[in-house]
Design a protein around this motif. Structure first.
Motif, short mmCIF file in Angstrom:
data_model
loop_
_atom_site.label_atom_id
_atom_site.label_comp_id
_atom_site.label_asym_id
_atom_site.label_seq_id
_atom_site.Cartn_x
_atom_site.Cartn_y
_atom_site.Cartn_z
N ILE A 241 0.84 -1.20 0.00
CA ILE A 241 0.00 0.00 0.00
C ILE A 241 0.88 1.24 0.00
O ILE A 241 1.95 1.26 0.61
CB ILE A 241 -0.95 0.02 1.22
CG1 ILE A 241 -0.14 -0.04 2.52
CG2 ILE A 241 -1.94 -1.14 1.14
CD1 ILE A 241 -0.99 0.10 3.77
N PRO A 242 0.46 2.30 -0.68
CA PRO A 242 1.26 3.54 -0.69
C PRO A 242 1.38 4.12 0.71
O PRO A 242 0.42 4.10 1.49
CB PRO A 242 0.47 4.47 -1.62
CG PRO A 242 -0.45 3.57 -2.39
CD PRO A 242 -0.75 2.42 -1.50
N ASP A 243 2.54 4.63 1.03
CA ASP A 243 2.72 5.29 2.33
C ASP A 243 2.14 6.70 2.25
O ASP A 243 2.48 7.47 1.34
CB ASP A 243 4.21 5.35 2.69
CG ASP A 243 4.42 5.82 4.12
OD1 ASP A 243 4.36 7.04 4.35
OD2 ASP A 243 4.62 4.97 5.00
N PRO A 244 1.28 7.07 3.19
CA PRO A 244 0.64 8.38 3.10
C PRO A 244 1.56 9.54 3.39
O PRO A 244 1.26 10.69 3.03
CB PRO A 244 -0.47 8.28 4.17
CG PRO A 244 0.03 7.27 5.14
CD PRO A 244 0.80 6.28 4.33
N GLY A 248 6.38 8.26 -2.99
CA GLY A 248 7.24 7.36 -3.74
C GLY A 248 7.61 6.09 -2.99
O GLY A 248 8.40 5.29 -3.49
N PHE A 249 7.03 5.89 -1.79
CA PHE A 249 7.31 4.69 -1.01
C PHE A 249 6.01 3.94 -0.71
O PHE A 249 4.94 4.54 -0.60
CB PHE A 249 8.01 5.04 0.31
CG PHE A 249 9.49 5.27 0.18
CD1 PHE A 249 10.40 4.26 0.43
CD2 PHE A 249 9.97 6.51 -0.23
CE1 PHE A 249 11.75 4.48 0.30
CE2 PHE A 249 11.33 6.74 -0.37
CZ PHE A 249 12.23 5.71 -0.11
N TYR A 250 6.16 2.63 -0.58
CA TYR A 250 5.04 1.76 -0.24
C TYR A 250 5.38 1.00 1.04
O TYR A 250 6.53 1.02 1.51
CB TYR A 250 4.77 0.76 -1.36
CG TYR A 250 4.07 1.35 -2.56
CD1 TYR A 250 2.75 1.04 -2.86
CD2 TYR A 250 4.74 2.23 -3.42
CE1 TYR A 250 2.11 1.57 -3.97
CE2 TYR A 250 4.12 2.78 -4.52
CZ TYR A 250 2.79 2.44 -4.79
OH TYR A 250 2.16 2.98 -5.88
N GLN A 271 5.52 -3.38 9.31
CA GLN A 271 5.51 -2.97 7.91
C GLN A 271 6.87 -2.42 7.51
O GLN A 271 7.49 -1.68 8.27
CB GLN A 271 4.41 -1.94 7.66
CG GLN A 271 3.00 -2.49 7.84
CD GLN A 271 1.94 -1.46 7.54
OE1 GLN A 271 2.11 -0.27 7.79
NE2 GLN A 271 0.81 -1.91 6.99
N ILE A 272 7.29 -2.79 6.32
CA ILE A 272 8.59 -2.38 5.79
C ILE A 272 8.37 -1.36 4.69
O ILE A 272 7.48 -1.52 3.85
CB ILE A 272 9.35 -3.60 5.24
CG1 ILE A 272 9.66 -4.60 6.35
CG2 ILE A 272 10.63 -3.17 4.53
CD1 ILE A 272 10.66 -4.12 7.36
N ASN A 278 11.82 -0.19 -6.54
CA ASN A 278 12.12 -1.56 -6.12
C ASN A 278 10.89 -2.44 -6.17
O ASN A 278 10.96 -3.62 -6.51
CB ASN A 278 12.71 -1.57 -4.71
CG ASN A 278 14.17 -1.15 -4.68
OD1 ASN A 278 14.87 -1.23 -5.68
ND2 ASN A 278 14.63 -0.71 -3.52
N LEU A 279 9.74 -1.87 -5.84
CA LEU A 279 8.49 -2.63 -5.88
C LEU A 279 8.17 -3.05 -7.31
O LEU A 279 7.78 -4.20 -7.57
CB LEU A 279 7.35 -1.79 -5.30
CG LEU A 279 6.01 -2.50 -5.11
CD1 LEU A 279 6.11 -3.57 -4.05
CD2 LEU A 279 4.92 -1.50 -4.75
#
Length: 425
Positions: A241-244, A248-250, A271-272, A278-279
């Motif tokens: 899931i997208p980081d709020p 650009g990070f999940y 959660q990492i 990279n995803l």
């Protein structure tokens, strides 16, 4: 020489019926898979040690913990055979007892640098635990005491900073893990510089298997341990899931509480953070021809694993340690790197990817936030159980920055003095 193997064990109930011995399978938990066993050089089992392993399994101890204990006990068995000493040898003279001699041997090889201090402590500790079990189970009774008992107070700090002391039993045979003060972090390793990290990743992209390259990239980019990386599942990536807060990070869920479950050290669920690039690379690899061929060879329960060997097996299958599953590949990569004149490979270990990620993350946060903020974010990113471990990274970064500044100032002042002296000369 004694060796360690794994067996599939079926438990039986033994009854005597009409004067005959009858064995019937137990009704519950009758099958134990991958049970570690120690076998002597003459191919006879070390029954007491193997029974200890089974008793630990029945108590619900983690199989990897049992394997670790039996691995240490296996080293003890090899020493006993090499010295031609029986494991029940406890004469009146204390210096001649098997455990006393073994302790002296461990300290000797540790002082020579052949064994790490932490490994020395763990090896002796596992051996003592085995003998405690023997004594409690009435499988060993000696005329003379095996050791002298003592009580040790351990000071602990809770999350609020309050100290408390617990008293634990110890013996005069235990070997303290005393290390000289260093700048090393988790597992006694130091982080790499950004340039070194880039050189390793770039060289791996051209000279390593694509799987090892991806693992190294994930290690440097997420801070995940190799065991977690090797146990990643397809659904883990698809459910990112997208980081709020971080554009650009999940986030991907790992740990025994995640779905699907992914192995983590100490069974921590969390959660990492993973970058979008990279995803996407992982998503492409999942449906690549290379991986699908490996997937077709895998067992049905392993086909959702992202990383599989060329035979379709999980990395680490058969020894319970994922890092061993890639150690051969990493060793070859290091040799090629050294031959090609890349000094970063001389002492490189996979876990340094985690150290490097953590220090770079801490350095970035400290540049824009407080120490408290850095501790919380780094702890969350690395899934640390204790803030004490996280603080080692924060202190490392602070010390590195201070030492760099001091070195610059010293160099400028020293060069200034040296320049003035040269002019006067």
């Amino acid at each position: 020489m004694a060796y360690l193997e794994k067996i599939s064990f079926t438990k039986y109930k033994i009854n005597v019926t009409d004067g005959c011995l009858v064995r019937t399978p137990a009704l519950r938990n009758q099958f134990v898979d991958d049970l570690p066993q120690i076998v002597w050089a003459d191919n006879t089992p070390w029954r007491e040690a193997n029974l200890w392993a089974l008793s630990q399994r029945e108590k619900g101890v983690d199989p990897k913990t049992i394997l670790s204990s039996l691995t240490h006990l296996h080293a003890y068995a090899k020493w006993l055979e090499a010295e031609d000493i029986r494991w029940w040898h406890f004469p009146a003279r204390e210096s001649e007892r098997c455990l006393t001699q073994y302790r002296g041997y461990l300290i000797c090889v540790r002082d020579k640098g052949e064994l790490a201090p932490s490994t020395t402590t763990q090896r002796m500790g596992a051996t003592i635990r085995f003998y405690r079990w023997l004594e409690a189970s009435k499988l060993l009774s000696t005329d003379w005491p095996m050791w002298a008992e003592k009580q040790v107070g351990i000071k602990l700090l809770d999350q609020f900073g309050f100290a408390r002391t617990i008293v634990v039993n110890s013996t005069n045979l235990s070997i303290p893990n005393r290390k000289a003060p260093t700048d090393k972090l988790e597992d006694g390793l130091t982080p790499l510089s950004r340039d070194s990290s880039h050189r390793i990743i770039n060289f791996a992209s051209q000279n390593a298997s694509y799987e090892l390259y991806l693992m190294l990239k994930l290690g440097f980019g997420t801070g995940m341990r190799v065991g977690t990386i090797c146990d990643l599942r397809m659904a883990t990536i698809h459910r990112a899931i997208p980081d709020p807060q971080f554009l650009g990070f999940y986030r991907i869920a790992v740990g025994p509480g995640a779905y699907p479950a992914v192995h983590t050290k100490f069974g921590v669920t969390g959660q990492i953070w993973i970058s979008e690039s990279n995803l996407n690379i992982l998503k492409e690899y999942i449906f690549s021809t290379r991986r699908l061929i490996r997937q077709s060879k895998a067992r049905s329960e392993d086909r959702d694993a992202i990383f599989l060997t060329r035979d379709g097996k999980l990395f680490g299958e058969g020894d319970g340690n994922a890092s061993r599953g890639i150690s051969v590949q990493l060793s070859r990569l290091k040799k090629r790197g050294i031959v090609n004149g890349i000094p970063d490979f001389h002492y490189f270990k996979f876990h340094q990817t985690r150290c490097t990620f953590a220090t770079e993350l801490a350095r970035s946060i400290l540049a824009h936030g407080t120490v408290s903020m850095a501790v919380q974010i780094v702890k969350q990113a690395l899934l640390h159980k204790s803030e004490k471990t996280t603080l080692t990274y924060i202190r490392f970064v602070e010390k590195s920055a201070a030492m760099s500044k001091m070195a610059d100032e010293f160099t400028r002042e020293f060069l200034g003095i040296a320049g003035a002296e040269n002019q006067n000369a």
